[in-house]
Design an enzyme around this catalytic site. Structure first.
Site: not given
Ligand code: DGL
Length: 250
Positions: A7-8, A39-40, A70-72, A150, A180-182
């Site tokens: 993940d990011s 990353y997003g 990470c979805n991104t 976060e 998004c993972t968060h």
């Molecule tokens: N982990 C990213 C996602 O699931 C979210 C946080 C990021 O922007 O890196 O898209």
């Protein structure tokens, strides 16, 4: 099975939580690119470059498969990563879409996708769902939720104000994709905002469902999944978050 999770940053621990709960895996190696999160808000080439660099980290371990929590990353880098890898790499978008299909959601039910700017702009969720015939899709960038999570803000006035900012003109959806993972960390607040009505699609539960089907996995009842956590910056901080979110130290 020994698996990697990338993940990011810390958000992918929400996916790890589901993987641990499933009891399908012997060991999880987690790598969070905490030095370069988020990353997003980055562009495609940067996301691909960072993701390929993360792949090098996993060369140190003999894993059977890798999940990009990470979805991104799943939206942009999966193909390039798979080209360069000996083991299969799975993102969380196909599994999220499969989870929509497995729920009681009709093709014209309103589906709300919330995700980072990069994920929404990739149109990956939107295209996959429209190809399956879903016709009532709204997709919005809700990047402000990422730093809030976060910061450990999972409810309360700031979050409520941010939800009003994003959702004031949105009708209650039948299903909401937490793209998004968060976002699973604020799932209670999101559900409450819409009077607990939407079915929530959570990347962690979705990828477990997907891998179970694909590999015919069985639960290992008498053994806890081992979890090893690594990061590109402040690994101690990430391990503390893991303790708090997962109640799990290694
Ligand atoms: N982990 C990213 C996602 O699931 C979210 C946080 C990021 O922007 O890196 O898209």
């Amino acid at each position: 099975m020994k698996i990697g999770v990338f993940d990011s940053g810390a958000g992918g621990l929400s996916v790890v939580k589901s993987l641990i709960k499933s009891k399908f895996f012997n060991e999880i190696i987690y790598y969070g690119d905490t030095a370069r999160v988020p990353y997003g808000i980055k562009d495609k080439n940067t996301i691909i470059r960072y993701s390929l660099e993360a792949l090098e980290f996993f060369n140190n371990f003999d894993i059977d498969l890798l999940i990009t929590a990470c979805n991104t990353v799943s939206a942009y880098a999966l193909e390039e990563m798979n080209k360069q890898s000996k083991y299969p790499i799975f993102g969380v978008i196909d599994s999220g879409v499969m989870a929509v299909e497995n729920r009681n959601i009709s093709k014209d039910d309103p589906i709300l996708i919330i995700a980072t700017r990069a994920t929404i702009n990739s149109n990956r969720y939107q295209n996959a769902l429209s190809n399956l015939g879903y016709s009532n899709i709204t997709a919005i960038q809700t990047g402000l939720f990422v730093p809030m999570v976060e910061e450990g803000i999972f409810d309360g006035e700031i979050l409520n104000a941010t939800m009003r900012h994003y959702f004031s003109s949105i009708a209650t959806p039948k299903a909401m994709i937490l793209g998004c993972t968060h976002f699973p960390l604020i799932s209670n607040s999101l559900q409450n905002y819409f009077d607990k009505k939407p079915i929530l699609i959570h990347s962690g539960e979705a990828i477990v469902e997907y891998l179970k089907q694909r590999y015919e996995l069985n639960r290992i009842e008498n053994q806890d999944t081992k979890l090893k956590i690594f990061a590109s910056d402040n690994v101690g901080g990430l391990r503390k978050i893991a303790d708090k979110w997962l109640g799990y130290t290694q």
